[in-house]
Design a protein around this motif. Structure first.
Motif, PDB file in Angstrom:
ATOM      1  N   ARG A 157      10.534   1.183  -6.492  1.00 22.24           N
ATOM      2  CA  ARG A 157      10.086   1.441  -7.704  1.00 22.24           C
ATOM      3  C   ARG A 157       8.509   1.355  -7.222  1.00 22.24           C
ATOM      4  N   LEU A 158       8.018   2.518  -6.327  1.00 22.25           N
ATOM      5  CA  LEU A 158       6.578   2.454  -5.737  1.00 22.25           C
ATOM      6  C   LEU A 158       6.285   3.783  -5.846  1.00 22.25           C
ATOM      7  N   TRP A 159       4.989   4.144  -6.357  1.00 25.37           N
ATOM      8  CA  TRP A 159       4.028   5.400  -6.151  1.00 25.37           C
ATOM      9  C   TRP A 159       3.363   4.907  -4.915  1.00 25.37           C
ATOM     10  N   SER A 160       3.037   6.328  -4.504  1.00 27.66           N
ATOM     11  CA  SER A 160       2.229   6.615  -3.204  1.00 27.66           C
ATOM     12  C   SER A 160       1.543   7.724  -3.342  1.00 27.66           C
ATOM     13  N   ASP A 161       0.346   7.947  -2.666  1.00 23.15           N
ATOM     14  CA  ASP A 161      -0.438   9.316  -2.504  1.00 23.15           C
ATOM     15  C   ASP A 161       0.542   9.770  -1.552  1.00 23.15           C
ATOM     16  N   ALA A 162       0.817  11.184  -1.875  1.00 21.40           N
ATOM     17  CA  ALA A 162       1.701  11.954  -1.110  1.00 21.40           C
ATOM     18  C   ALA A 162       1.225  12.377   0.101  1.00 21.40           C
ATOM     19  N   PRO A 163      -0.268  12.831   0.434  1.00 16.18           N
ATOM     20  CA  PRO A 163      -0.590  13.073   1.520  1.00 16.18           C
ATOM     21  C   PRO A 163      -0.593  11.900   2.719  1.00 16.18           C
ATOM     22  N   GLN A 164      -0.995  10.873   2.090  1.00 21.49           N
ATOM     23  CA  GLN A 164      -0.973   9.441   2.957  1.00 21.49           C
ATOM     24  C   GLN A 164       0.647   9.313   3.286  1.00 21.49           C
ATOM     25  N   PHE A 165       1.367   9.268   2.557  1.00 18.31           N
ATOM     26  CA  PHE A 165       2.949   8.994   2.702  1.00 18.31           C
ATOM     27  C   PHE A 165       3.366   9.928   3.713  1.00 18.31           C
ATOM     28  N   ARG A 166       3.097  11.321   3.795  1.00 18.23           N
ATOM     29  CA  ARG A 166       3.396  12.265   4.733  1.00 18.23           C
ATOM     30  C   ARG A 166       2.808  12.029   6.261  1.00 18.23           C
ATOM     31  N   ALA A 167       1.413  11.550   6.077  1.00 15.34           N
ATOM     32  CA  ALA A 167       0.904  11.220   7.337  1.00 15.34           C
ATOM     33  C   ALA A 167       1.557  10.043   8.001  1.00 15.34           C
ATOM     34  N   LEU A 181       4.033  -0.198   3.790  1.00 17.64           N
ATOM     35  CA  LEU A 181       3.513  -0.244   2.631  1.00 17.64           C
ATOM     36  C   LEU A 181       3.904   0.783   1.561  1.00 17.64           C
ATOM     37  N   HIS A 182       4.470   1.912   2.050  1.00 12.40           N
ATOM     38  CA  HIS A 182       4.765   3.123   1.362  1.00 12.40           C
ATOM     39  C   HIS A 182       6.130   2.907   0.769  1.00 12.40           C
ATOM     40  N   LEU A 183       7.033   1.884   1.519  1.00 20.13           N
ATOM     41  CA  LEU A 183       8.416   1.789   1.485  1.00 20.13           C
ATOM     42  C   LEU A 183       8.913   0.495   0.667  1.00 20.13           C
ATOM     43  N   VAL A 184       8.093  -0.338   0.518  1.00 22.94           N
ATOM     44  CA  VAL A 184       8.369  -1.948   0.213  1.00 22.94           C
ATOM     45  C   VAL A 184       7.219  -2.220  -0.895  1.00 22.94           C
ATOM     46  N   ALA A 185       7.613  -2.609  -1.852  1.00 24.50           N
ATOM     47  CA  ALA A 185       6.460  -3.247  -2.947  1.00 24.50           C
ATOM     48  C   ALA A 185       6.532  -4.732  -2.724  1.00 24.50           C
ATOM     49  N   PHE A 186       5.270  -5.185  -2.995  1.00 25.11           N
ATOM     50  CA  PHE A 186       5.039  -6.406  -2.995  1.00 25.11           C
ATOM     51  C   PHE A 186       4.690  -7.018  -4.469  1.00 25.11           C
ATOM     52  N   ARG A 187       5.466  -8.041  -5.113  1.00 24.90           N
ATOM     53  CA  ARG A 187       5.394  -8.329  -6.309  1.00 24.90           C
ATOM     54  C   ARG A 187       5.090  -9.727  -6.365  1.00 24.90           C
ATOM     55  N   ARG A 188       4.157 -10.363  -7.376  1.00 28.25           N
ATOM     56  CA  ARG A 188       3.775 -11.543  -7.513  1.00 28.25           C
ATOM     57  C   ARG A 188       4.454 -12.026  -9.006  1.00 28.25           C
TER      58      ARG A 188
END
Length: 278
Positions: A157-167, A181-188
């Protein structure tokens, strides 16, 4: 990295494993033009005229089945259920290097992509890894095709910057190192006395999540740095089967890992404890 103060274990279950791209420049307005663009990308689009209940709730018309090697992907404009689940304004949604505009979901500017068959818990880790690798290779092509600004990954359930994800995916295809960091969220989450941090989305790749109490004085960034390294190790080498201790990132630091008991029917979470010598 958004590590909002929300319990990582009490979150809605995603309706399916999917990626959603937003802020897209659609390759033409009609279904025929989009289909032609997908075909030029080598994705062999097949028009789907009828959809079952779950698909129709996630994918609006025009709907396509795309093929890339042995991978099959359902695709189309994101429908209401998918957009609601991905709402960046919901406190349960995480964001990494992403800031979506207020009208992010307006005008059909979001497309959804669902790998089929959906990865199942019973699927072997090698089979899941192969399917996901092919799916992410396809997403690199689709981010370019749609000129997407942001990408949403449903298991985390994570949004990322698409160009950064692609790179990051392009780098993974060379180095073999998943972009954690693009595939796993870290929740407190608050514990009354102190707090804990847990992962979300790691179970798709390793069959387990991580959760650790935050030591006094540690920042969220320090926790993410350590948990992301553990998550990467699990993505590459598989789940934690036995309790073990290891040295941490700094001198005198140690880490204990305690997997769930055999036969545990609840969510498979590895408890992590950080400490120091003396």
């Amino acid at each position: 990295m958004d590590v909002g103060n929300i319990d990582a274990l009490n979150l809605p279950v995603p309706p399916a494993t999917f990626a959603l791209v937003a802020g897209v420049t659609r390759p033409g307005g009609s279904g025929e033009v989009i289909e032609a663009s997908l075909r030029r990308m080598g994705l062999k689009p097949e028009r789907i005229d009828h959809a079952d209940g779950e698909m129709s709730a996630l994918i609006a018309a025009p709907r396509f089945r795309l093929s890339f090697g042995t991978l099959s992907v359902l695709a189309g404009p994101a429908a209401a259920d998918a957009l609601d689940f991905a709402d960046p304004g919901d406190p349960s949604t995480s964001q990494f290097a992403a800031s979506l505009p207020p009208k992010w979901r307006a005008g059909g500017a979001c497309w959804i992509f669902i790998p089929e068959p959906e990865p199942a818990p019973s699927t072997s880790s090698d089979a899941r890894a192969t399917q996901m690798r092919e799916f992410f290779k396809t997403m690199v092509l689709l981010i370019d095709l749609f000129d997407a600004g942001h990408i949403f990954w449903s298991p985390a359930r994570l949004w990322s910057d698409a160009p950064q994800f692609r790179a990051s995916i392009a780098e993974m295809l060379v180095s073999g190192m998943p972009p954690v960091l693009h595939l796993v969220a870290f929740r407190r989450k608050d514990l009354g006395e102190g707090s804990a941090m847990g992962t979300r989305g790691l179970a798709l790749f390793a069959g387990q999540e991580l959760e650790a109490r935050v030591p006094d004085g540690w920042t969220a960034a320090e926790m993410v740095r350590r948990l992301s390294r553990l998550a990467l190790d699990m993505m590459l080498n598989g789940p934690v089967r036995e309790a073990r201790s290891m040295r941490g990132l700094e001198a005198g630091e140690w880490i204990d890992l305690l997997p769930p008991p055999d036969g545990e029917r609840q969510r498979a979470t590895v408890v992590v404890e950080f400490g120091r010598d003396g």
